[in-house]
Write a protein that holds these residues in place. Structure first.
Motif, PDB file in Angstrom:
ATOM      1  N   PRO A  12      -1.650   5.669  -4.323  1.00  0.00           N
ATOM      2  CA  PRO A  12      -1.708   5.636  -2.847  1.00  0.00           C
ATOM      3  C   PRO A  12      -0.666   4.671  -2.296  1.00  0.00           C
ATOM      4  N   PRO A  13      -0.210   4.892  -1.058  1.00  0.00           N
ATOM      5  CA  PRO A  13       0.787   3.994  -0.453  1.00  0.00           C
ATOM      6  C   PRO A  13       0.301   2.547  -0.475  1.00  0.00           C
ATOM      7  N   ILE A  18       0.997   0.765   4.747  1.00  0.00           N
ATOM      8  CA  ILE A  18      -0.035   1.172   5.708  1.00  0.00           C
ATOM      9  C   ILE A  18      -0.109   0.156   6.852  1.00  0.00           C
ATOM     10  N   LEU A  99     -13.798   5.411  14.570  1.00  0.00           N
ATOM     11  CA  LEU A  99     -12.409   5.382  14.086  1.00  0.00           C
ATOM     12  C   LEU A  99     -12.313   4.564  12.796  1.00  0.00           C
ATOM     13  N   ARG A 102     -13.491   6.517   9.736  1.00  0.00           N
ATOM     14  CA  ARG A 102     -12.413   7.378   9.247  1.00  0.00           C
ATOM     15  C   ARG A 102     -11.486   6.589   8.303  1.00  0.00           C
ATOM     16  N   LEU A 103     -11.134   5.369   8.727  1.00  0.00           N
ATOM     17  CA  LEU A 103     -10.239   4.541   7.907  1.00  0.00           C
ATOM     18  C   LEU A 103     -10.874   4.232   6.561  1.00  0.00           C
ATOM     19  N   GLN A 104     -12.179   3.973   6.571  1.00  0.00           N
ATOM     20  CA  GLN A 104     -12.872   3.692   5.320  1.00  0.00           C
ATOM     21  C   GLN A 104     -12.801   4.895   4.379  1.00  0.00           C
ATOM     22  N   LEU A 105     -13.019   6.092   4.930  1.00  0.00           N
ATOM     23  CA  LEU A 105     -12.993   7.299   4.109  1.00  0.00           C
ATOM     24  C   LEU A 105     -11.613   7.526   3.502  1.00  0.00           C
ATOM     25  N   LEU A 106     -10.586   7.051   4.193  1.00  0.00           N
ATOM     26  CA  LEU A 106      -9.223   7.194   3.678  1.00  0.00           C
ATOM     27  C   LEU A 106      -8.890   6.111   2.661  1.00  0.00           C
ATOM     28  N   GLY A 107      -9.819   5.188   2.439  1.00  0.00           N
ATOM     29  CA  GLY A 107      -9.558   4.114   1.487  1.00  0.00           C
ATOM     30  C   GLY A 107      -8.580   3.090   2.017  1.00  0.00           C
ATOM     31  N   PRO A 109      -7.032  -0.235   2.964  1.00  0.00           N
ATOM     32  CA  PRO A 109      -7.348  -1.625   2.627  1.00  0.00           C
ATOM     33  C   PRO A 109      -7.636  -2.405   3.917  1.00  0.00           C
TER      34      PRO A 109
ATOM     35  N   VAL B  67     -20.017   5.771   1.269  1.00  0.00           N
ATOM     36  CA  VAL B  67     -20.118   4.951   2.488  1.00  0.00           C
ATOM     37  C   VAL B  67     -21.567   4.589   2.792  1.00  0.00           C
ATOM     38  N   ARG B  87      -9.539   3.067  -4.484  1.00  0.00           N
ATOM     39  CA  ARG B  87      -8.638   3.866  -3.649  1.00  0.00           C
ATOM     40  C   ARG B  87      -8.112   5.107  -4.355  1.00  0.00           C
ATOM     41  N   ARG B  90     -10.641   7.689  -3.906  1.00  0.00           N
ATOM     42  CA  ARG B  90     -10.671   8.187  -2.525  1.00  0.00           C
ATOM     43  C   ARG B  90      -9.503   9.128  -2.242  1.00  0.00           C
ATOM     44  N   SER B  97     -15.139  14.578   9.038  1.00  0.00           N
ATOM     45  CA  SER B  97     -16.219  13.782   9.618  1.00  0.00           C
ATOM     46  C   SER B  97     -16.176  13.889  11.134  1.00  0.00           C
ATOM     47  N   GLY B 101      -9.925  10.968  14.596  1.00  0.00           N
ATOM     48  CA  GLY B 101      -8.540  10.536  14.565  1.00  0.00           C
ATOM     49  C   GLY B 101      -8.354   9.059  14.759  1.00  0.00           C
ATOM     50  N   ARG B 117       0.804   8.881   6.600  1.00  0.00           N
ATOM     51  CA  ARG B 117       1.355   7.702   5.934  1.00  0.00           C
ATOM     52  C   ARG B 117       0.312   6.974   5.084  1.00  0.00           C
ATOM     53  N   SER B 120      -0.245   9.679  -0.550  1.00  0.00           N
ATOM     54  CA  SER B 120       0.983   9.944  -1.286  1.00  0.00           C
ATOM     55  C   SER B 120       1.217  11.447  -1.442  1.00  0.00           C
TER      56      SER B 120
END
Lengths: 275, 300
Positions: A12-13, A18, A99, A102-107, A109, B67, B87, B90, B97, B101, B117, B120
């Motif tokens: 992951p980036p 990020i 919001l 959503r960030l948590q689900l995307l992992g 940091p 979660v 990560r 994930r 969900s 956005g 972004r 990957s």
């Protein structure tokens, strides 16, 4: 990590990448939130005009003109507004809107998210000060920092103050309750802290217990640091400690940042607790 | 295809199931929401969790997404425990969900550009927009989108990273029939790429349309698992023969309606059997019986 059993998916980036994306996003969202833009930028200007117009003839300890003393206080208040208040209320609202979930689900940091807030705060704080200082200089004849050394003091005090405010804003956003109740709590706390920290009155005129409470929080040190940048050198003699205490100011603000980041990364919640 | 630079990750074809759950328990306060739920989702299949509101579907999904903490049971998702996975785990999941956005003031395209972004393996934004039917709204602000359009954006965000396993929690709630059908096509396309899909829904037709297997959740447990056509096979075998006699309605439930009919016809050697019907339960009747509700009754 590559293994023959696990088909390679690129890592992951990085947190830094990020974080950079977050700074851009935060600034874009800030700029599009007209109310927030107006409030953040206009509040210190309006306060400067109101107080300098009403109390312009007064003098502060050491014969300092009121406007000069007040600029230091209102600059510090403005920094608290764009950092502590803006960050605390924004995070509570973002959490409530899902919001952050959503960030948590995307992992994402948490550090990247915090860095995005900090980056936004540094930029908006710089813009705010760039509006306030010329107003004080040209409308109220307040002298600017005397030399490069004083400008540097102004710079590091402002930056550390903004970072400490950001951290405190992240911490306070974890308070229980709805986003609007968190916002009310934050505003109330900020107003009281302004009075305690010597923004409106001379700090030395405050009762001792008030001074001691204020000394626990960054705003008192931020205000004092700002005075050291804007006031003449000899005015330091009229501070509580009889000097500007740059070392202690830096120490307190850095401590707030470091301890705050440690606490926030442990206590930060992407979601509101389930009932 | 111009996407060779970021080719989709290879499909895993191992025997290990995508999701394994044993004895999952979750309580909120004193209320038991999940009460020993077992679940297996195979690689590449579309599995639908079907059940009434409050049955525990969303809680199950949230535990699988990592979660929500569980109180008991073992859970494995793509070979890892969601409670501790990091990560890289994930990055292999997709979640559709409710949160839509990054902020109301962004446009649809800006939102997708931003979240691209975070991964990957991003899908090209234009491809995503077309797949969910938002090409025409690409430059519209999120604040101005209709409920259905927001759901479509949520879907686009959920599959942006080319996930191996996608969680869809009531994905078509609030969509109009056209959008629903477009969405179903999107799910079929995902499956054609080998993606495993776990969806929750309370629409029977959606489960029947999309799922290879349906699991019915009631009272915090999985009460039946079967392909949609075989759901409630036992219940469905039973037909109801109904007719009228001078004294009132008569009703016989039987697995051999032909025998009942033969007797009936013999009893009416010359003439009609008044209001005679033979019915078998449809999917909806089976579902309502499984979750313990009667047609037209209070589902609680």
């Amino acid at each position: 990590m590559t293994s023959t059993l696990t088909p390679a998916r690129p890592a992951p980036p990085s947190t830094a990448r990020i974080a950079l994306a977050r700074v851009g996003l935060e600034l874009r969202l800030f700029a599009r939130e007209r109310q927030q833009v107006v409030f953040s930028f206009a509040y210190p200007l309006v306060m400067m005009v109101v107080f300098a117009s009403v109390l312009g003839g007064d003098e502060r300890p050491g014969g300092i003109p009121f406007a000069q003393y007040f600029l230091a206080g209102i600059a510090a208040t403005g920094i608290m507004l764009t950092s502590f208040q803006a960050v605390g209320t924004a995070i509570a609202a973002e959490r409530e809107a899902g919001l952050l979930g959503r960030l948590q689900l995307l992992g994402t940091p948490p550090a990247a998210y915090f860095a995005g807030k900090a980056g936004q705060v540094l930029v908006t704080t710089a813009v705010q000060l760039a509006l306030l200082l010329p107003l004080a200089r040209y409308a109220y004849d307040v002298p600017m920092p005397a030399d490069l050394g004083h400008w540097l003091t102004f710079g590091w005090v402002a930056a550390l103050g903004a970072l400490a405010g950001t951290v405190l804003g992240i911490a306070v956003s974890a308070l229980p309750g709805s986003a609007s109740s968190v916002t009310t709590t934050i505003s109330g706390f900020a107003i009281v802290l302004q009075f305690f920290s010597g923004v409106f009155f001379g700090f030395t005129e405050l009762p001792g217990w008030m001074q001691q409470v204020a000394a626990l929080f960054p705003l008192k040190w931020l205000t004092q640091g700002m005075r050291s940048a804007f006031l003449p050198e000899q005015a330091g003699a009229f501070e509580v400690a009889g000097g500007w205490e740059h070392g202690r100011t830096a120490l307190v603000l850095v401590a707030w940042v470091i301890i705050g980041v440690m606490v926030c990364t442990r206590t930060f919640r992407w979601r509101r607790a389930a009932g | 295809m111009t996407t060779t630079a970021v080719a989709p990750p290879p499909v895993r074809t191992g025997n290990a199931p995508a999701v394994t759950v044993r004895g999952l328990v979750k309580t909120y306060g004193g209320t038991t929401v999940l009460d020993g739920l077992d679940l297996d989702v195979h690689r590449g299949e579309c599995f639908a969790l079907l059940g009434p509101n409050g049955a525990g579907k969303t809680t199950t999904i949230e535990v699988l997404e990592g979660v929500r903490r569980r109180d008991a049971g073992t859970v494995s998702v793509l070979g890892e425990d969601p409670a501790t996975a990091g990560r890289t785990w994930r990055a292999r999941l997709g979640v559709v969900s409710q949160g839509e956005g990054a902020g109301q003031a962004l446009s649809v395209r800006e939102t997708l550009d931003h979240f691209a972004r975070y991964t990957s393996t991003p899908r090209p934004v234009d491809e995503l927009l077309a797949a969910v039917g938002l090409t025409g709204q690409a430059d519209a602000r999120v604040a101005g989108l209709s409920g259905g359009q927001r759901r479509r954006l949520a879907v686009a965000l959920g599959v942006q990273n080319r996930p191996e396993l996608v969680f869809l929690d009531e994905p078509t709630t609030g969509m109009d029939p056209v959008a629903r059908r477009q969405f179903w096509q999107l799910v079929r396309d995902l499956r054609a790429d080998g993606t495993t899909v776990l969806l929750t829904t309370h629409y029977l037709d959606e489960a029947a349309e999309l799922a290879d297997r349906v699991g019915v959740v009631a009272g915090g447990r999985l009460v039946e698992v079967a392909p949609p056509a075989e759901l409630g096979a036992g219940l469905r075998r039973e037909a109801t023969v109904r007719w009228r006699e001078p004294g009132g309605w008569r009703e016989v439930r039987t697995e051999q309606p032909a025998g009942v009919l033969r007797d009936l016809l013999a009893a009416h050697p010359c003439g009609e059997v008044p209001d005679l019907t033979v019915t078998r339960p449809g999917l909806e009747d089976v579902y309502l019986a499984l979750v313990g509700a009667t047609p037209g009754g209070d589902p609680r």
